[in-house]
Design a protein around this motif. Structure first.
Motif, PDB file in Angstrom:
ATOM      1  N   ALA A  65       0.834  -1.208   0.000  1.00  0.00           N
ATOM      2  CA  ALA A  65       0.000   0.000   0.000  1.00  0.00           C
ATOM      3  C   ALA A  65       0.868   1.256   0.000  1.00  0.00           C
ATOM      4  O   ALA A  65       0.586   2.226  -0.716  1.00  0.00           O
ATOM      5  CB  ALA A  65      -0.938  -0.004   1.206  1.00  0.00           C
ATOM      6  N   LYS A  66       1.937   1.231   0.770  1.00  0.00           N
ATOM      7  CA  LYS A  66       2.861   2.376   0.808  1.00  0.00           C
ATOM      8  C   LYS A  66       3.507   2.586  -0.559  1.00  0.00           C
ATOM      9  O   LYS A  66       3.603   3.721  -1.048  1.00  0.00           O
ATOM     10  CB  LYS A  66       3.924   2.134   1.879  1.00  0.00           C
ATOM     11  N   GLN A  67       3.926   1.512  -1.208  1.00  0.00           N
ATOM     12  CA  GLN A  67       4.527   1.619  -2.540  1.00  0.00           C
ATOM     13  C   GLN A  67       3.522   2.179  -3.547  1.00  0.00           C
ATOM     14  O   GLN A  67       3.867   3.026  -4.377  1.00  0.00           O
ATOM     15  CB  GLN A  67       5.026   0.259  -3.022  1.00  0.00           C
ATOM     16  N   ILE A  68       2.299   1.709  -3.473  1.00  0.00           N
ATOM     17  CA  ILE A  68       1.257   2.185  -4.393  1.00  0.00           C
ATOM     18  C   ILE A  68       1.064   3.691  -4.238  1.00  0.00           C
ATOM     19  O   ILE A  68       1.010   4.424  -5.230  1.00  0.00           O
ATOM     20  CB  ILE A  68      -0.060   1.414  -4.155  1.00  0.00           C
ATOM     21  N   THR A  69       0.963   4.157  -2.995  1.00  0.00           N
ATOM     22  CA  THR A  69       0.721   5.584  -2.784  1.00  0.00           C
ATOM     23  C   THR A  69       1.921   6.442  -3.155  1.00  0.00           C
ATOM     24  O   THR A  69       1.769   7.593  -3.534  1.00  0.00           O
ATOM     25  CB  THR A  69       0.311   5.891  -1.327  1.00  0.00           C
ATOM     26  N   GLU A  70       3.108   5.885  -3.054  1.00  0.00           N
ATOM     27  CA  GLU A  70       4.317   6.655  -3.353  1.00  0.00           C
ATOM     28  C   GLU A  70       4.703   6.638  -4.822  1.00  0.00           C
ATOM     29  O   GLU A  70       5.336   7.569  -5.312  1.00  0.00           O
ATOM     30  CB  GLU A  70       5.493   6.131  -2.522  1.00  0.00           C
ATOM     31  N   HIS A  71       4.351   5.578  -5.556  1.00  0.00           N
ATOM     32  CA  HIS A  71       4.902   5.406  -6.900  1.00  0.00           C
ATOM     33  C   HIS A  71       3.887   5.410  -8.038  1.00  0.00           C
ATOM     34  O   HIS A  71       4.290   5.506  -9.200  1.00  0.00           O
ATOM     35  CB  HIS A  71       5.722   4.113  -6.964  1.00  0.00           C
ATOM     36  N   LEU A  72       2.607   5.289  -7.734  1.00  0.00           N
ATOM     37  CA  LEU A  72       1.618   5.255  -8.810  1.00  0.00           C
ATOM     38  C   LEU A  72       0.901   6.598  -8.926  1.00  0.00           C
ATOM     39  O   LEU A  72       0.750   7.331  -7.941  1.00  0.00           O
ATOM     40  CB  LEU A  72       0.596   4.151  -8.569  1.00  0.00           C
ATOM     41  N   THR A  73       0.441   6.891 -10.131  1.00  0.00           N
ATOM     42  CA  THR A  73      -0.323   8.116 -10.355  1.00  0.00           C
ATOM     43  C   THR A  73      -1.663   8.023  -9.638  1.00  0.00           C
ATOM     44  O   THR A  73      -2.136   6.920  -9.297  1.00  0.00           O
ATOM     45  CB  THR A  73      -0.590   8.325 -11.853  1.00  0.00           C
ATOM     46  N   ILE A  74      -2.290   9.164  -9.443  1.00  0.00           N
ATOM     47  CA  ILE A  74      -3.619   9.192  -8.834  1.00  0.00           C
ATOM     48  C   ILE A  74      -4.592   8.364  -9.679  1.00  0.00           C
ATOM     49  O   ILE A  74      -5.428   7.635  -9.142  1.00  0.00           O
ATOM     50  CB  ILE A  74      -4.117  10.646  -8.696  1.00  0.00           C
TER      51      ILE A  74
END
Length: 100
Positions: A65-74
């Motif tokens: 979840a942390k990786q998703i929020t840090e590395h993926l676009t909105i």
């Protein structure tokens, strides 16, 4: 939400229910809510539903979840939310496959 609330819920026009009240106050597509307000409701619902389930969450899921929020676009984050909601709604909740 591009379709009215009744498309996604058990709401039927003319009923005197919370769903009717929500639609009257915020519009059939929640158009009278901001994006932030919709996300707050989504967060509250997800938290409430998660607390109703037994068991623990694997630590790696928090890292993902942390990786998703840090590395993926909105946009990609919203896509993941849509995919997960669809899976929750339509019963694609099998136990995870553990590869050895």
């Amino acid at each position: 939400m591009s379709k009215p609330l009744g498309y996604y819920t058990s709401y039927t026009p003319g009923e005197d229910t919370l769903l009717a009240s929500l639609q009257e106050e915020y519009g059939a597509t929640f158009e009278k809510m901001t994006l932030r307000e919709k996300l707050v409701i989504l967060t509250a619902l997800a938290s409430h539903m998660g607390c109703q389930l037994e068991g623990d969450c694997r630590a790696e899921i928090f890292a993902i979840a942390k990786q998703i929020t840090e590395h993926l676009t909105i946009s990609d984050q919203a896509g993941i939310m849509e995919a997960i909601i669809s899976q929750i709604r339509w019963g694609q909740n099998a136990e995870p496959v553990h590869h050895s």
